[in-house]
Design an enzyme around this catalytic site. Sequence first.
Site, PDB file in Angstrom:
ATOM      1  N   ALA A  83     -12.158 -79.104  52.221  1.00 51.70           N
ATOM      2  CA  ALA A  83     -13.130 -78.668  53.233  1.00 51.70           C
ATOM      3  C   ALA A  83     -12.391 -78.470  54.550  1.00 51.70           C
ATOM      4  O   ALA A  83     -11.327 -79.057  54.777  1.00 51.70           O
ATOM      5  CB  ALA A  83     -14.233 -79.698  53.401  1.00 51.70           C
ATOM      6  N   ASP A  84     -12.977 -77.638  55.393  1.00 49.03           N
ATOM      7  CA  ASP A  84     -12.438 -77.486  56.744  1.00 49.03           C
ATOM      8  C   ASP A  84     -13.039 -78.534  57.674  1.00 49.03           C
ATOM      9  O   ASP A  84     -12.393 -78.973  58.625  1.00 49.03           O
ATOM     10  CB  ASP A  84     -12.712 -76.065  57.253  1.00 49.03           C
ATOM     11  N   LYS A  94     -16.687 -74.686  54.968  1.00 48.45           N
ATOM     12  CA  LYS A  94     -15.623 -74.261  54.076  1.00 48.45           C
ATOM     13  C   LYS A  94     -15.389 -72.765  54.234  1.00 48.45           C
ATOM     14  O   LYS A  94     -16.205 -72.049  54.786  1.00 48.45           O
ATOM     15  CB  LYS A  94     -16.009 -74.565  52.619  1.00 48.45           C
ATOM     16  N   GLY A  95     -14.250 -72.313  53.730  1.00 50.07           N
ATOM     17  CA  GLY A  95     -13.964 -70.885  53.767  1.00 50.07           C
ATOM     18  C   GLY A  95     -12.739 -70.523  54.585  1.00 50.07           C
ATOM     19  O   GLY A  95     -12.433 -69.350  54.756  1.00 50.07           O
ATOM     20  N   GLY A  97      -9.924 -70.604  53.636  1.00 53.22           N
ATOM     21  CA  GLY A  97      -9.069 -69.840  52.734  1.00 53.22           C
ATOM     22  C   GLY A  97      -9.762 -68.611  52.183  1.00 53.22           C
ATOM     23  O   GLY A  97      -9.274 -67.991  51.235  1.00 53.22           O
ATOM     24  N   GLU A 103     -16.435 -70.501  45.744  1.00 55.90           N
ATOM     25  CA  GLU A 103     -16.515 -71.967  45.841  1.00 55.90           C
ATOM     26  C   GLU A 103     -17.963 -72.427  45.744  1.00 55.90           C
ATOM     27  O   GLU A 103     -18.282 -73.405  45.053  1.00 55.90           O
ATOM     28  CB  GLU A 103     -15.889 -72.440  47.156  1.00 55.90           C
TER      29      GLU A 103
END
Length: 227
Positions: A83-84, A94-95, A97, A103
């Site tokens: 998670a970010d 998230k995201g 990446g 996901e």
Amino acid sequence: MTQDELKTLVGQAALQYVVPGEIVGVGTGSTVNKFIDALAGMKDRIRGAVSSSLASTERLQALGIPVFDANEVERLAVYIDGADEIDRSGHMVKGGGAALTREKIVASLSARFVCIADESKLVDVLGGFPLPVEVIPMAASAIARHFQAIGGAATLRLKDGQPLVTDNGQHILDVRGLKIADPVKFEAEVSQWPGVVTVGVFAFQKAQVCLLGTSTGVQTLDFTAVQ
Ligand code: 5RP
């Protein structure tokens, strides 16, 4: 311990949640890469994986772990992903990446989401990390204006000077300046804006468990009893 060592630690710790004989859901990112490397050590005891990105698929296959299409499975026991940001209820951003859509799909197929993260990711309120939103390109400006109206500044994510194209052929907006006090309400609302493919708030698909890498070892946060 360095951040990289903390990621290795939680990547290895996540193996305890992998159910022998089953297919495991696998996320994306540098922390998940540590998990994939550890998973290779037990590849003969699992059927394989469902992957959330082309990058993770490549890594899994390179290590000899069979990758199944999400359409081939009805339910997964567990999904392991990074998670970010994660808050104290298990809601996440998230995201980072750019893999948020797949996901969220794999997470939705899974009975349990185990988040693996180093302690820098734990926050009181989501929004400090620029919020990734996957969008249909023709709607990007309209969606950016929607965010502006609620205090967010959206920018198109670039790669090598060009708009980044996701595994799904779409673009990513990164939105700064938001304070996401009610992640469930926020995710429900933004998901309805025309052209939004996926918003990077994971409140409906929140984590049940977080393995948090800290200087004193792996801390297990259990959110099953938390709304
Ligand atoms: C990718 C993600 C990742 O889980 C998130 O960006 C965390 O990545 P890392 O483990 O590299 O910090 O959501 O889309």
